[in-house]
Enzyme design. Structure first.
Site, short mmCIF file in Angstrom:
data_model
loop_
_atom_site.label_atom_id
_atom_site.label_comp_id
_atom_site.label_asym_id
_atom_site.label_seq_id
_atom_site.Cartn_x
_atom_site.Cartn_y
_atom_site.Cartn_z
N TYR A 14 8.80 14.38 -28.97
CA TYR A 14 9.12 15.69 -29.54
C TYR A 14 10.25 16.41 -28.81
CZ TYR A 14 4.53 14.96 -31.65
OH TYR A 14 3.46 14.44 -32.34
N HIS A 19 11.25 22.20 -33.12
CA HIS A 19 10.10 22.96 -32.64
C HIS A 19 10.10 23.11 -31.11
CE1 HIS A 19 6.96 24.97 -34.65
NE2 HIS A 19 6.00 24.08 -34.59
N TYR A 64 0.00 20.84 -26.95
CA TYR A 64 0.53 20.73 -28.30
C TYR A 64 0.59 22.12 -28.92
CZ TYR A 64 0.52 15.70 -27.86
OH TYR A 64 0.77 14.44 -27.42
N ASN A 66 -0.06 23.81 -31.68
CA ASN A 66 -1.10 24.59 -32.36
C ASN A 66 -2.16 25.16 -31.43
OD1 ASN A 66 0.32 23.76 -34.56
ND2 ASN A 66 -1.36 22.66 -35.54
N ASN A 113 2.76 28.37 -35.88
CA ASN A 113 1.39 28.07 -35.46
C ASN A 113 1.15 28.28 -33.97
OD1 ASN A 113 0.40 27.47 -38.01
ND2 ASN A 113 1.02 25.32 -37.89
#
Length: 214
Positions: A14, A19, A64, A66, A113
């Site tokens: 990622y 993000h 992560y 969320n 989120n």
């Protein structure tokens, strides 16, 4: 002291996604001031030190996206900070054009989120945040797929400048305070000077509201 949290997802998979621009900016700030992420606490990697005369803890949650609120709440308890005046969260925003910065003292989580998790677990929307525009996804794109994809080559070429400006904004908060920083960062870019002899515009026709959304 200040707790500055960059939002993102852990792991190389990622690292270069839209993000994770919050991670990039906070990492840039740490590197600029020779701070190293040598501590791990409350589900986050931490770099501690001093910037602009202020004690800081720079944090990259490893939960992560969320579940970002778990790290933020744990770090709030560890450092005993007041989120309203000593927490600053850095994250991507699809509702802003690419590279545009917006600094706010409070506001809703919107569609993000990670911010929803933080607001829910803190029980408050009253904490400063720096939003970094990543543009809206094309019509055919799912939002989750878009934010977890990499920037376009053209955007990637501009990212060093975007992260530099965002890190500058964080330094300005530490040096001058949130109100001064908001006035400078959220101001519209200066308009080009009119050529001599051209008509001057009526200033009353211009909108006084440049603040944008929360």
């Amino acid at each position: 002291m200040w707790l500055i949290v960059g939002l993102g997802n852990p792991g190389e998979t990622y690292a270069r996604t839209r993000h994770n621009i919050g991670f990039r900016v906070v990492t840039e700030l740490a590197q600029r001031h020779h701070l190293r992420f040598t501590h791990k606490r409350a589900k986050a990697e931490i770099a501690e030190g001093e910037i602009a005369g202020q004690r800081v803890a720079l944090a990259l949650p490893q939960t992560y996206m969320n579940l970002s609120g778990q790290a933020v709440v744990g770090l709030r308890q560890w450092y005993k900070i007041d989120p309203a005046t000593e927490l600053l969260v850095v994250y991507d925003d699809v509702d802003l054009p690419f590279g545009v910065l917006r600094l706010r003292e409070r506001g809703s989580a919107g569609t993000h989120n990670g911010m929803r998790s933080i607001v829910a677990l803190l029980g408050s929307q009253v904490f400063p945040r720096l939003r970094i525009g990543i543009d809206r996804p094309p019509v055919a794109w799912n939002l989750a797929d878009y934010v977890l994809a990499r920037f376009t080559p053209e955007q990637e070429a501009q990212l060093p400048e975007v992260t530099r400006r965002a890190a500058d904004a964080l330094e300005l908060v530490l040096r001058e305070g949130i109100v001064v920083a908001m006035n400078r960062i959220n101001a519209p870019p200066p308009k080009p000077e009119k050529k001599r002899g051209s008509e001057t515009s009526d200033p009353s026709a211009e909108s006084a509201d440049h603040a944008g959304g929360g």
